[in-house]
Motif scaffolding. Structure first.
Motif, PDB file in Angstrom:
ATOM      1  N   LEU A  43       0.838  -1.197   0.000  1.00 25.69           N
ATOM      2  CA  LEU A  43       0.000   0.000   0.000  1.00 25.69           C
ATOM      3  C   LEU A  43       0.878   1.254   0.000  1.00 25.69           C
ATOM      4  N   LEU A  44       0.690   2.096  -0.992  1.00 13.75           N
ATOM      5  CA  LEU A  44       1.434   3.347  -1.108  1.00 13.75           C
ATOM      6  C   LEU A  44       0.498   4.508  -0.817  1.00 13.75           C
ATOM      7  N   HIS A  45       0.794   5.269   0.233  1.00  9.90           N
ATOM      8  CA  HIS A  45      -0.008   6.440   0.590  1.00  9.90           C
ATOM      9  C   HIS A  45       0.513   7.637  -0.189  1.00  9.90           C
ATOM     10  N   LEU A  46      -0.342   8.188  -1.046  1.00  4.92           N
ATOM     11  CA  LEU A  46       0.087   9.243  -1.957  1.00  4.92           C
ATOM     12  C   LEU A  46      -0.227  10.628  -1.390  1.00  4.92           C
ATOM     13  N   PRO A  47       0.480  11.666  -1.856  1.00  5.51           N
ATOM     14  CA  PRO A  47       0.251  13.029  -1.367  1.00  5.51           C
ATOM     15  C   PRO A  47      -1.169  13.536  -1.589  1.00  5.51           C
ATOM     16  N   ASN A  48      -1.882  12.992  -2.596  1.00  2.00           N
ATOM     17  CA  ASN A  48      -3.255  13.440  -2.845  1.00  2.00           C
ATOM     18  C   ASN A  48      -4.267  12.726  -1.940  1.00  2.00           C
ATOM     19  N   GLY A  49      -3.751  11.947  -0.983  1.00  2.29           N
ATOM     20  CA  GLY A  49      -4.613  11.286  -0.016  1.00  2.29           C
ATOM     21  C   GLY A  49      -5.067   9.893  -0.407  1.00  2.29           C
ATOM     22  N   GLN A  50      -4.777   9.480  -1.617  1.00  2.00           N
ATOM     23  CA  GLN A  50      -5.231   8.167  -2.080  1.00  2.00           C
ATOM     24  C   GLN A  50      -4.185   7.095  -1.775  1.00  2.00           C
ATOM     25  N   TRP A  51      -4.649   5.838  -1.827  1.00  2.00           N
ATOM     26  CA  TRP A  51      -3.768   4.689  -1.593  1.00  2.00           C
ATOM     27  C   TRP A  51      -3.683   3.831  -2.852  1.00  2.00           C
ATOM     28  N   ALA A  52      -2.490   3.596  -3.316  1.00  2.00           N
ATOM     29  CA  ALA A  52      -2.258   2.676  -4.432  1.00  2.00           C
ATOM     30  C   ALA A  52      -1.944   1.295  -3.865  1.00  2.00           C
ATOM     31  N   VAL A  53      -2.469   0.255  -4.518  1.00  2.00           N
ATOM     32  CA  VAL A  53      -2.342  -1.095  -3.982  1.00  2.00           C
ATOM     33  C   VAL A  53      -1.810  -2.048  -5.044  1.00  2.00           C
ATOM     34  N   GLY A  54      -0.960  -2.958  -4.624  1.00  2.00           N
ATOM     35  CA  GLY A  54      -0.501  -4.067  -5.465  1.00  2.00           C
ATOM     36  C   GLY A  54      -0.362  -5.306  -4.616  1.00  2.00           C
ATOM     37  N   ASP A  55      -0.643  -6.472  -5.189  1.00  2.00           N
ATOM     38  CA  ASP A  55      -0.603  -7.725  -4.437  1.00  2.00           C
ATOM     39  C   ASP A  55       0.515  -8.645  -4.924  1.00  2.00           C
ATOM     40  N   CYS A  56       1.378  -9.048  -3.991  1.00  2.00           N
ATOM     41  CA  CYS A  56       2.456  -9.992  -4.288  1.00  2.00           C
ATOM     42  C   CYS A  56       1.912 -11.411  -4.152  1.00  2.00           C
ATOM     43  N   VAL A  57       1.874 -12.137  -5.256  1.00  2.00           N
ATOM     44  CA  VAL A  57       1.355 -13.509  -5.256  1.00  2.00           C
ATOM     45  C   VAL A  57       2.189 -14.370  -6.195  1.00  2.00           C
ATOM     46  N   ASP A  58       2.188 -15.679  -5.944  1.00  2.00           N
ATOM     47  CA  ASP A  58       2.811 -16.603  -6.886  1.00  2.00           C
ATOM     48  C   ASP A  58       1.729 -17.473  -7.517  1.00  2.00           C
ATOM     49  N   VAL A  59       2.136 -18.387  -8.387  1.00  2.00           N
ATOM     50  CA  VAL A  59       1.188 -19.246  -9.087  1.00  2.00           C
ATOM     51  C   VAL A  59       0.942 -20.526  -8.285  1.00  2.00           C
ATOM     52  N   ILE A  60      -0.040 -21.307  -8.696  1.00  2.00           N
ATOM     53  CA  ILE A  60      -0.385 -22.534  -7.964  1.00  2.00           C
ATOM     54  C   ILE A  60       0.810 -23.468  -7.887  1.00  2.00           C
ATOM     55  N   PHE A  61       1.424 -23.735  -9.041  1.00  2.00           N
ATOM     56  CA  PHE A  61       2.505 -24.707  -9.090  1.00  2.00           C
ATOM     57  C   PHE A  61       3.867 -24.004  -9.030  1.00  2.00           C
ATOM     58  N   SER A  62       4.142 -23.357  -7.910  1.00  2.00           N
ATOM     59  CA  SER A  62       5.416 -22.662  -7.720  1.00  2.00           C
ATOM     60  C   SER A  62       6.580 -23.651  -7.699  1.00  2.00           C
ATOM     61  N   GLY A  63       7.736 -23.169  -8.142  1.00  2.00           N
ATOM     62  CA  GLY A  63       8.940 -23.993  -8.094  1.00  2.00           C
ATOM     63  C   GLY A  63       9.030 -25.039  -9.178  1.00  2.00           C
ATOM     64  N   ALA A  64       8.040 -25.111 -10.077  1.00  2.00           N
ATOM     65  CA  ALA A  64       8.044 -26.125 -11.138  1.00  2.00           C
ATOM     66  C   ALA A  64       8.582 -25.533 -12.433  1.00  2.00           C
ATOM     67  N   ALA A  65       9.342 -26.332 -13.178  1.00  2.00           N
ATOM     68  CA  ALA A  65       9.802 -25.967 -14.522  1.00  2.00           C
ATOM     69  C   ALA A  65      10.432 -24.580 -14.564  1.00  2.00           C
ATOM     70  N   SER A  66      11.420 -24.351 -13.715  1.00  2.00           N
ATOM     71  CA  SER A  66      12.271 -23.161 -13.673  1.00  2.00           C
ATOM     72  C   SER A  66      11.617 -21.950 -13.014  1.00  2.00           C
ATOM     73  N   ARG A  67      10.434 -22.102 -12.421  1.00  2.00           N
ATOM     74  CA  ARG A  67       9.803 -20.971 -11.731  1.00  2.00           C
ATOM     75  C   ARG A  67      10.524 -20.665 -10.427  1.00  2.00           C
ATOM     76  N   ASP A  68      10.316 -19.432  -9.921  1.00  2.00           N
ATOM     77  CA  ASP A  68      10.847 -19.068  -8.616  1.00  2.00           C
ATOM     78  C   ASP A  68      10.255 -19.983  -7.538  1.00  2.00           C
ATOM     79  N   PRO A  69      10.960 -20.129  -6.410  1.00  2.00           N
ATOM     80  CA  PRO A  69      10.479 -21.017  -5.348  1.00  2.00           C
ATOM     81  C   PRO A  69       9.144 -20.560  -4.766  1.00  2.00           C
ATOM     82  N   LEU A  70       8.551 -21.438  -3.980  1.00  2.04           N
ATOM     83  CA  LEU A  70       7.300 -21.140  -3.278  1.00  2.04           C
ATOM     84  C   LEU A  70       7.411 -19.807  -2.535  1.00  2.04           C
TER      85      LEU A  70
END
Length: 416
Positions: free
Chosen positions: A56-83
Motif C-alpha cells: 500500500l502506497l499512501h500518496l500526497p493526494n490522499g489516495q492509496w495505491a495497492v498491489g498484491d504480491c502472489v505466486d502461481v499454484i505450481f510454484s517452483g516447477a519448470a524453472s519458476r521461482d520457489p514457493l
C-alpha cells in the motif's frame, strides 16, 4: 510525486499452492489431503494455503495505491521461482524496498517497473522474488494512474504508444472438471472460451485417454444443447504434460489429439501443455515437432505453451521457434508487469497467439490490473482469475474492462 508512507499487509490469495512434481509422481494423490510426500523445495505439504503481501502506497493526494504480491499454484516447477512465503520476505521489504519506495518518483511507471525487476545492489546483485516484483509493479502502476487521474490502461497506452481497445478481451473461464453446474453457468453467460478443466495426473486421462475423450465430448454436447443460438465458444483444456506421460510415442499422441478434435466438434480445440519435457530446449523442440505433425495430418488442434515458458525471454524463444499457436503469459512468473506488456506486444509482432494469463492463486487486485494491461495491449484472450469459481473471475475482469472502456470513451468525447 513520492509516496508519503508504505504499508505491507499479509493476507490470503485466491486459491492454494500445490507441489506439481509430487502430484504427477503419485498414483494415490488425493486433492486437499496431504497423503504423499512433497518433492519440490519449499513445500512443507503437498497442498498449502496461498499467501499474499499487499503493498500500500499512501500518496500526497490522499489516495492509496495497492498491489498484491502472489505466486502461481505450481510454484517452483519448470524453472519458476520457489514457493512464495510471505513472512520470509517481510524483513527485506521493510529494510530494503520501503526506503526505495519512499524516495520513488511515481510520475512515470515504466522506469520504476524496470528498476524493481532489475538486480538490487542492496541484495548483492540478486533480484527480488517474482511475486514481489509482480506486486510492486502493480502498486507503482496504480500510483502513477492515481497521480495522473486516469485509468491504469491509459498509463500503459501512453508510455508504450498503444491504443486502448474499446471492448472487453475474450476470457477463458476456468472451471473445475467435475462441476457441470459451473460449466452450465458459463454457457449461460456465453463466455468466449471454456472450461480449462485441469488434467493434472495421468490417471485423470483414463485408460488410453478414454476419460478425457468422454469429458470433451460431454462438454461439446452440453454447449450445443444448452447454449444460445449462434454461441460458439472455443474449448480449452490444460493437461499439464499428462498426454506425454500416457502416449510415449508421438504417432499415438497425434492420433489421440485427432480423436479429441473430432469429439470437440463443431468447436475449435486448444490443448495447453500436452507434454512437459525435462528442459526448456527439449520442451520447445517437442512442441514444435508435435505442432508440425498435427499440421501435416490436417488436425486443427491448437497448442498452448505454459511450463518452461515463464519469462519474457522464454516467451520470445517459444514465439521465435514457432513451437505453439499460443503462449500463456503467466503474469506472476514474469515479475514486473512491464515484462507482460512487452510479451503481449512481442507475440503480436511475431503473429503468435497469446493468453494474458496468470493463476487462480491471484487476487481481485492483480486481476483488475490484468484487465488494464489487456485493454492497452490486446492479447487474444485472458484467463479468468482469481480462483476457479469462474463466476467471480469472469465478473471482475469483464466489469473492470467495461468500466475502463466507458471512462476512456467519455474522456475522448470531452477532448473533442
Amino acid at each position: 510525486m513520492k509516496p508519503l508512507d508504505v504499508e505491507f499487509v499479509t493476507g490470503l490469495s485466491g486459491y492454494f499452492v500445490k507441489d506439481l512434481e509430487a502430484v504427477r509422481q503419485s498414483p494415490t494423490y488425493d486433492p486437499l489431503v496431504n497423503n504423499i510426500t512433497p518433492r519440490t523445495p519449499g513445500f512443507q505439504q503437498v497442498v498449502q494455503a496461498g499467501q499474499v503481501i499487499s503493498i500500500l502506497l499512501h500518496l500526497p493526494n490522499g489516495q492509496w495505491a495497492v498491489g498484491d504480491c502472489v505466486d502461481v499454484i505450481f510454484s517452483g516447477a519448470a524453472s519458476r521461482d520457489p514457493l512464495f512465503n510471505a513472512n520470509e520476505h517481510l524483513p527485506l521489504l521493510e529494510s530494503v524496498v520501503k526506503p526505495w519506495l519512499l524516495n520513488c518518483d511515481i510520475t512515470h511507471f515504466r522506469p520504476n517497473a524496470i528498476r524493481v525487476d532489475s538486480p538490487w545492489p542492496e541484495l548483492q546483485g540478486l533480484r527480488l522474488h517474482s511475486a514481489i516484483r509482480y506486486g510492486l509493479s502493480q502498486a507503482l502502476l496504480s500510483a502513477t494512474a492515481l497521480a495522473h487521474l486516469c485509468p491504469a490502461a491509459g498509463i500503459i497506452a501512453r508510455e508504450w504508444g498503444t491504443s486502448i481497445v474499446d471492448r472487453p478481451v475474450d476470457i477463458l473461464a476456468s472451471c473445475h472438471r467435475d462441476d457441470f453446474l459451473q460449466l452450465d453457468r458459463m454457457i449461460m453467460k456465453q463466455v468466449a472460451m471454456l472450461p480449462h478443466a485441469s488434467f493434472i495426473h495421468v490417471h485423470d486421462l483414463g485408460p488410453r485417454g478414454s476419460a478425457m475423450l468422454e469429458f470433451v465430448e460431454k462438454v461439446s454436447r452440453r454447449v450445443q444443447e444448452r447454449g444460445a443460438p449462434g454461441y460458439r465458444p472455443r474449448l480449452h483444456f490444460d493437461v499439464y504434460g499428462t498426454m506425454g506421460d500416457l502416449f510415449l510415442d508421438d504417432t499415438e499422441l497425434v492420433s489421440f489429439l485427432g480423436e479429441l478434435q473430432r469429439v470437440a466438434q463443431p468447436y475449435d480445440l486448444l490443448i495447453e501443455s500436452p507434454v512437459i519435457a525435462a528442459t526448456k530446449a527439449a520442451q520447445i523442440q517437442q512442441l514444435k515437432n508435435l505442432r508440425l505433425r498435427l499440421r501435416e495430418q490436417s488436425i486443427p488442434v491448437q497448442l498452448v505453451a505454459d511450463e518452461w515458458c515463464n519469462t519474457l525471454d522464454d516467451i520470445r524463444e517459444f514465439a521465435d521457434a514457432g513451437a505453439v499457436d499460443f503462449v500463456q503469459i503467466k503474469m506472476p512468473d514474469l515479475g514486473s508487469i512491464h515484462n507482460s506488456i512487452d510479451a503481449v506486444l512481442y507475440c503480436r509482432e511475431r503473429k503468435v497467439g497469446c493468453c494474458l494469463g496468470g493463476s487462480a492463486n491471484e487476487t481481485d487486485v492483480s486481476a483488475r490490473i490484468t484487465a488494464h494491461v489487456a485493454l492497452a495491449t490486446q492479447p487474444d484472450f485472458l484467463l479468468s482469475k482469481p480462483g476457479i469459481g469462474a463466476d467471480e473471475g469472469v465478473m471482475i475482469l469483464t466489469n473492470e474492462m467495461l468500466r475502463t472502456s466507458a471512462v476512456t470513451r467519455k474522456s475522448r468525447l470531452n477532448k473533442i
